[in-house]
Each structure stands twice: as C-alpha cells, then as structure tokens.
Scaffold this motif. Structure first.
Motif, mmCIF file in Angstrom:
data_model
loop_
_atom_site.group_PDB
_atom_site.id
_atom_site.type_symbol
_atom_site.label_atom_id
_atom_site.label_comp_id
_atom_site.label_asym_id
_atom_site.label_seq_id
_atom_site.Cartn_x
_atom_site.Cartn_y
_atom_site.Cartn_z
ATOM 1 N N ASP A 179 0.855 -1.190 0.000
ATOM 2 C CA ASP A 179 0.000 0.000 0.000
ATOM 3 C C ASP A 179 0.894 1.245 0.000
ATOM 4 O OD1 ASP A 179 -1.682 2.225 0.946
ATOM 5 O OD2 ASP A 179 -3.187 0.669 1.259
ATOM 6 N N HIS A 180 0.621 2.175 -0.886
ATOM 7 C CA HIS A 180 1.451 3.375 -0.976
ATOM 8 C C HIS A 180 1.305 4.292 0.248
ATOM 9 C CE1 HIS A 180 2.789 3.412 -5.446
ATOM 10 N NE2 HIS A 180 2.823 2.192 -4.934
ATOM 11 N N GLY A 181 0.273 4.051 1.043
ATOM 12 C CA GLY A 181 0.177 4.760 2.325
ATOM 13 C C GLY A 181 1.396 4.429 3.174
ATOM 14 N N LEU A 182 1.812 3.174 3.164
ATOM 15 C CA LEU A 182 3.005 2.752 3.895
ATOM 16 C C LEU A 182 4.282 3.066 3.111
ATOM 17 C CD1 LEU A 182 4.271 1.198 6.318
ATOM 18 C CD2 LEU A 182 4.155 -0.833 4.874
ATOM 19 N N LEU A 183 4.290 2.746 1.837
ATOM 20 C CA LEU A 183 5.530 2.893 1.055
ATOM 21 C C LEU A 183 5.949 4.351 0.893
ATOM 22 C CD1 LEU A 183 5.025 0.200 -1.745
ATOM 23 C CD2 LEU A 183 6.651 0.112 0.145
ATOM 24 N N TYR A 184 4.948 5.243 0.759
ATOM 25 C CA TYR A 184 5.287 6.655 0.458
ATOM 26 C C TYR A 184 4.584 7.685 1.354
ATOM 27 C CZ TYR A 184 7.287 4.482 -3.646
ATOM 28 O OH TYR A 184 8.026 3.684 -4.464
ATOM 29 N N GLY A 185 3.818 7.207 2.330
ATOM 30 C CA GLY A 185 3.030 8.166 3.122
ATOM 31 C C GLY A 185 1.985 8.830 2.246
ATOM 32 N N ASP A 186 1.539 8.078 1.221
ATOM 33 C CA ASP A 186 0.612 8.637 0.222
ATOM 34 C C ASP A 186 -0.826 8.356 0.649
ATOM 35 O OD1 ASP A 186 -0.758 9.436 -1.993
ATOM 36 O OD2 ASP A 186 0.431 8.274 -3.430
ATOM 37 N N GLY A 187 -1.450 9.367 1.230
ATOM 38 C CA GLY A 187 -2.825 9.233 1.697
ATOM 39 C C GLY A 187 -3.161 10.401 2.599
ATOM 40 N N VAL A 188 -4.378 10.401 3.118
ATOM 41 C CA VAL A 188 -4.829 11.489 3.999
ATOM 42 C C VAL A 188 -5.523 10.882 5.217
ATOM 43 C CG1 VAL A 188 -5.041 13.266 2.220
ATOM 44 C CG2 VAL A 188 -6.962 11.703 2.613
ATOM 45 N N ALA B 124 -5.071 14.544 -5.411
ATOM 46 C CA ALA B 124 -5.641 13.805 -6.551
ATOM 47 C C ALA B 124 -5.964 12.354 -6.188
ATOM 48 C CB ALA B 124 -4.706 13.858 -7.762
ATOM 49 N N LEU B 125 -6.558 12.205 -5.020
ATOM 50 C CA LEU B 125 -6.963 10.882 -4.528
ATOM 51 C C LEU B 125 -8.484 10.852 -4.484
ATOM 52 C CD1 LEU B 125 -6.402 8.149 -3.013
ATOM 53 C CD2 LEU B 125 -6.276 9.486 -0.913
ATOM 54 N N VAL C 273 -7.460 7.362 4.530
ATOM 55 C CA VAL C 273 -7.654 6.916 3.161
ATOM 56 C C VAL C 273 -6.264 6.812 2.550
ATOM 57 C CG1 VAL C 273 -8.807 7.330 0.967
ATOM 58 C CG2 VAL C 273 -9.827 8.210 3.077
ATOM 59 N N THR C 274 -5.885 5.586 2.175
ATOM 60 C CA THR C 274 -4.559 5.386 1.587
ATOM 61 C C THR C 274 -4.692 5.298 0.077
ATOM 62 O OG1 THR C 274 -4.552 2.970 1.467
ATOM 63 C CG2 THR C 274 -4.019 3.962 3.601
ATOM 64 N N LYS D 100 -4.867 1.167 -7.979
ATOM 65 C CA LYS D 100 -6.221 1.231 -8.540
ATOM 66 C C LYS D 100 -7.309 1.421 -7.489
ATOM 67 C CE LYS D 100 -4.776 0.871 -12.695
ATOM 68 N NZ LYS D 100 -4.407 2.179 -13.264
ATOM 69 N N ASN D 101 -7.059 0.926 -6.269
ATOM 70 C CA ASN D 101 -8.120 0.956 -5.264
ATOM 71 C C ASN D 101 -7.673 1.579 -3.943
ATOM 72 O OD1 ASN D 101 -8.614 -2.040 -6.781
ATOM 73 N ND2 ASN D 101 -10.339 -0.635 -6.660
ATOM 74 N N PRO D 102 -7.998 2.855 -3.728
ATOM 75 C CA PRO D 102 -7.698 3.466 -2.428
ATOM 76 C C PRO D 102 -8.412 2.696 -1.313
ATOM 77 C CG PRO D 102 -8.412 5.125 -4.010
ATOM 78 C CD PRO D 102 -8.678 3.795 -4.634
ATOM 79 N N SER D 103 -7.791 2.635 -0.150
ATOM 80 C CA SER D 103 -8.400 1.946 0.994
ATOM 81 C C SER D 103 -8.902 2.943 2.019
ATOM 82 C CB SER D 103 -7.379 1.024 1.661
ATOM 83 O OG SER D 103 -7.443 -0.248 1.090
ATOM 84 N N VAL D 104 -10.051 2.623 2.612
ATOM 85 C CA VAL D 104 -10.620 3.462 3.668
ATOM 86 C C VAL D 104 -10.594 2.666 4.969
ATOM 87 C CG1 VAL D 104 -12.667 4.682 4.484
ATOM 88 C CG2 VAL D 104 -12.132 4.638 2.026
#
Ligand code: PXG
Length: 296
Positions: free
Chosen positions: A21-30, A59-60, A91-92, A106-110
């Motif tokens: 998940d890019h939330g972990l890999l890049y801190g990409d999320g809110v 842009a998420l 939301v990642t 492709k699929n953001p996680s909530v």
C-alpha cells in the motif's frame, strides 16, 4: 476492537493493510483525527469535508460518498461501544507497485479505527504547558502544503523529537520566513491587549476544526479575533497563549522558550474558552446511537 476496512469489520489481529500500500511505502494518503463525546461524534461533517478537500489536493478519489463515510464512522463507534473516544479515519492510495507512481494504485483503501484517546497529563490543563520553538521548519506550502492532513507527518515527527529532546510536550514550528505557523499537532493562539490572534492558514497552519470552533466561540463572547502574522516576539509578550486540537482540545501555555507568558498561569480568556468548548463538545455532534442522546 473492530476496525472498518473497505466496507467490512475486522478484529484487531486481522485488521491489516498490505506492505504494498502506498500509504506505507510513500506516506501517500490522507487522514482525520476525530473525537466522540457523550455518545456523539463532534464536528463529523467538518472533519469529513476537510478529508475530501485534502484527498482532492493530492488527486486521490475517495471510493465512498460523504454520507457513506458518515455512516462508517458512526457504525465503527457503535461496533466498539464508544461513547467517548477517538476516531482515526484514513484513506490510503492503495496497493500499487514499488514505484511511486500513484497511477499504479487502482483501489484506495478506507480505514476507520475507533478507540480510546491518550491525553496529555491532567496537570498540564490545570497549570499550563511549557513549549519551545524548534529548528525544524514547517513544510513550505509548495512542497507538502501544511493544509493537507497527509499520511506523511515526518515534518511534524521531526519537530516532536526536538520537543522531546528539550523535555517538553509540544514544539512551535516556524515557516520558511520565520513566522509562527503552528505546533506539531495543534494550532496556536495568543491574547494580546484583549485581542485573540492566531496565524493565518498561509503561514503554514492546518485549517484546524478546533481552531475554527474556538474563533467562533470567542467572537460570540464579543472578543475580537484576528488572523495575524506572528513572530516569536509576539508570543513572548502575549498576555495568554493556548493550543487547540481535536486530541488536545484547548491547552494553556505558560512558558515559551524559557519566557513566562503573562502571569505564568492559564489566563482568564483561555479558561473561559475551555469551559465553553467543553459545553459545546458534550452537547452537540452526530449521534452514535440516535435513540440514546438528548439534545442539550
Ligand atoms: N495542526 C496539525 C499539524 C494537526 O495535525 C491540528 C493542527 C489541529 O487540528 P484539529 O482539526 O484537530 O483541530 C492538527 C490535528 C494525534 C492527533 O493523534 C493529531 C491531531 C488531531 C487529533 C489527534 O496526534 N492533529
């Protein structure tokens, strides 16, 4: 504890997010930090609107509507029998490849976690807190805009480490121009000649929900509120100072960089706002069990 992930509830042991998940890999999320008081979720709509704004800024696309997210938060509180507690909503960007390109996700996680809250020690509220200014500059708004409550909180974590090293609980962060921005997880206010001042958003402050509530409460009480460019000098000569945040609520500050603020005890306006804020948090918000709450 039951954790909401993408429409389903999982036990604490099974509540997991992929290492891809890019939330972990890049801190990409809110994310959002929200409080529940007395069987109601405080300012839920405001928190969700900010979440959608922040998602838009990166842009998420959140795969749920505001109404669906409202239900998810309330249901997560209900599933965990929360009356007073803390909700962490994230939301990642979702699972992607090892490259940083978000198009591969492709699929953001909530995720919605509802639990207890760890507060500052009670004596800090009674006697006030000591804080220091730190060397870590608040993110420039053309880098990661501080208005975005993103999963990348390293800027704040670095400042918090400096506070820890200095033996205090919070740190004042200045922006790249040297003006006061905010603290690591709180907005900052001062009282000077009876006027309540807080840095404007463009100084590098988060659009804090508590900040907005406190500004409204002060105006309702007839106090002039100003969004002002502040330097450390303004902080040192203030009559009162306090921090605001969902987790911290309103914390009086009595010492900054070794300078006593005002009388060195929590000020009168600060104490008045604490009381008014407490009244509001306990008597308003989105009901968790609609049959149970009575309007204040
Ligand atoms: N600035 C920053 C950088 C924040 O992260 C605030 C100001 C205050 O905003 P609100 O909307 O809460 O009034 C925040 C919020 C935590 C935690 O677990 C952090 C926040 C909120 C709730 C919990 O550390 N930060």
């Amino acid at each position: 504890m039951k954790v909401f992930i993408d429409g389903k509830f999982y036990s604490e042991q099974d509540a997991k997010i992929s290492v891809f998940d890019h939330g972990l890999l890049y801190g990409d999320g809110v994310f959002e930090g929200i409080r529940a008081y007395n069987g109601r979720v405080f300012k839920l709509r405001e928190h969700l609107e900010r979440l959608f704004d922040c998602a838009k800024a990166i842009a998420l696309e959140i795969p749920m509507s505001l109404e669906e997210l409202t239900r998810a938060v309330v249901e997560t509180c209900r599933e965990n029998e929360i009356t007073d507690g803390y909700v962490r909503l994230l939301v990642t960007r979702g699972i992607g490849t090892l490259g940083l390109n978000p198009n591969r996700c492709k699929n953001p996680s909530v995720v919605v976690i509802a639990g207890r809250i760890q507060l500052y020690p009670p004596e800090l509220y009674e006697h006030g807190m000591e804080i220091v200014t730190v060397a870590t500059t608040r993110n420039h708004h053309n880098a990661v805009n501080p208005a975005i409550k993103s999963l990348n909180y390293l800027n704040n974590v670095l400042a918090k480490i400096e506070a820890n090293v200095a033996g205090v609980e919070e740190a004042i962060m200045l922006n790249a121009q040297g003006y006061v921005a905010e603290c690591t997880g709180d907005n900052i206010f001062i009282v000077r000649r009876g006027v309540l001042h807080t840095p404007p958003l463009h100084a590098g402050a988060l659009y804090g929900i508590t900040r907005g509530v406190v500004m409204d409460l002060a105006r309702e009480a007839g106090v002039t509120v100003s969004e002002s460019t502040l330097t450390r000098f303004d902080l040192y000569v203030a009559e009162e100072c306090f921090l605001t945040g969902t987790g911290a609520e309103i914390v009086p500050v009595v010492k900054i960089d070794g300078r006593k603020i005002g009388s060195g005890t929590p000020g009168a306006l600060t104490r008045d706002l604490v009381a008014k804020y407490r009244e509001l948090t306990h008597g308003s918000g989105e009901p968790i069990r609609p049959g149970d709450v009575q309007d204040a």
